[in-house]
Design an enzyme around this catalytic site. Structure first.
Site, PDB file in Angstrom:
ATOM      1  N   GLY A  31      45.897   1.372  37.291  1.00  0.00           N
ATOM      2  CA  GLY A  31      45.373   0.082  37.689  1.00  0.00           C
ATOM      3  C   GLY A  31      44.104   0.180  38.500  1.00  0.00           C
ATOM      4  CG  ASP A 141      49.586  12.243  39.511  1.00  0.00           C
ATOM      5  OD1 ASP A 141      49.138  13.391  39.267  1.00  0.00           O
ATOM      6  OD2 ASP A 141      48.972  11.211  39.210  1.00  0.00           O
TER       7      ASP A 141
END
Length: 304
Positions: A31, A141
């Site tokens: 996003g 991540d």
């Protein structure tokens, strides 16, 4: 569980000036992040999905659920969400000073870079990951661009869209492999078995990146086969070339014993087999011991 406010879409439209381009402060795989100003003058960061597919909705809901469970000074705080749109909007505390990646690789902005600051950042991140793993959440991540810095250069781990909550009495999850090249645990890549040791590996890469100011994927250079920082770092230790790759500032400020100690810690984090890596709690303990050790004398102290 942290209290999460529900915002209306109208409130966030006003806060971001209708999601104007000039309000964009970050773009990621999941996003776009906008700077917003609430009526009480609080500055926030608003994450808005790029796409409207089922995967994006799942990532945003996942981040909402996991961040609502966390409360730690080195984890970015989720303030609220907006559920009136197809894909939820997430509202976070605003972290003012960019990413660790920007600071490591921006030579012009290197006034903060010192042995003591590197050690403090590493210690803060290790404590945060120890906390995350205790919930238990695996981030999946960890990378320098997912670590935000405030004005005091205090790090905050962000972007939990790919993270996973581990069920009780489980040590791993079988998942579709996700992560970022250069930081991705090779054992997880080949087995699809996600464990907390996958975060340990990624942390090791971030620490190597911090110590060398070298990007995790290397350009073509004098190394024959190693195109990633993890392999290059380990090779340099094995060939007794550690001090050739560490940043010169650290060599001046830290003792050889300190640098060898932290390099060996990185090497253990980067072990190919997850079982050979320390836990994040063990990493935090080792870094805590390192923090207690005196550094090299300053030039002024040497003259006294």
């Amino acid at each position: 569980m942290e209290q999460v406010k529900v915002f209306t879409i109208d409130e966030l439209m006003v806060a971001t000036k209708n999601f104007k381009e000039e309000r964009i402060i970050g773009r990621g795989g999941y996003g776009t992040v906008y700077k917003g100003l609430l009526p009480n003058d609080q500055i926030v960061a608003v994450k808005r999905s790029k796409f409207m597919d089922e995967g994006q909705i799942e990532q945003f809901i996942n981040e909402l659920i996991l961040l609502a469970r966390t409360k730690h000074p080195n984890v970015v705080r989720l303030l609220g969400c907006c559920l009136e749109v197809e894909v939820p909007l997430l509202v976070y505390e605003f972290i003012s000073n960019g990413t660790l990646h920007d600071h490591i690789h921006n030579i012009d902005g290197a006034s903060w870079y010192s042995w003591s600051n590197c050690l403090q950042i590493a210690m803060d991140l290790a404590n945060a990951l120890t906390y995350i793993h205790s919930i238990p959440i695996i981030h999946r991540d960890i990378k320098s661009s997912n670590i935000l810095l405030d004005d005091s250069h205090t790090p905050k781990i962000s972007d939990f869209g790919a993270s996973r909550l581990i069920p009780l009495n489980h040590t791993h999850l079988s998942t579709v492999v996700q992560g970022t090249l250069g930081y991705l645990d090779p054992e997880y890549f080949f087995s699809s078995q996600l464990t907390e040791k996958s975060d340990v590996y990624s942390f090791g890469v971030v620490l190597a990146e911090l110590l060398t100011r070298t990007r995790p994927l290397l350009p073509v250079r004098q190394t024959d086969q190693n195109c990633n920082l993890a392999a290059y770092f380990i090779q340099s230790i094995q060939e007794d070339n550690l001090f050739d790759i560490l940043d010169s500032q650290l060599i001046v400020e830290a003792t050889q014993e300190q640098l060898i100690f932290i390099a060996n810690l990185v090497q253990r984090c980067l072990s190919v087999k997850g079982d050979d890596r320390p836990t994040m709690m063990e990493v935090a303990i080792d870094l805590g011991e390192l923090c207690k050790q005196p550094t090299n004398l300053s030039p002024i102290e040497r003259e006294m």
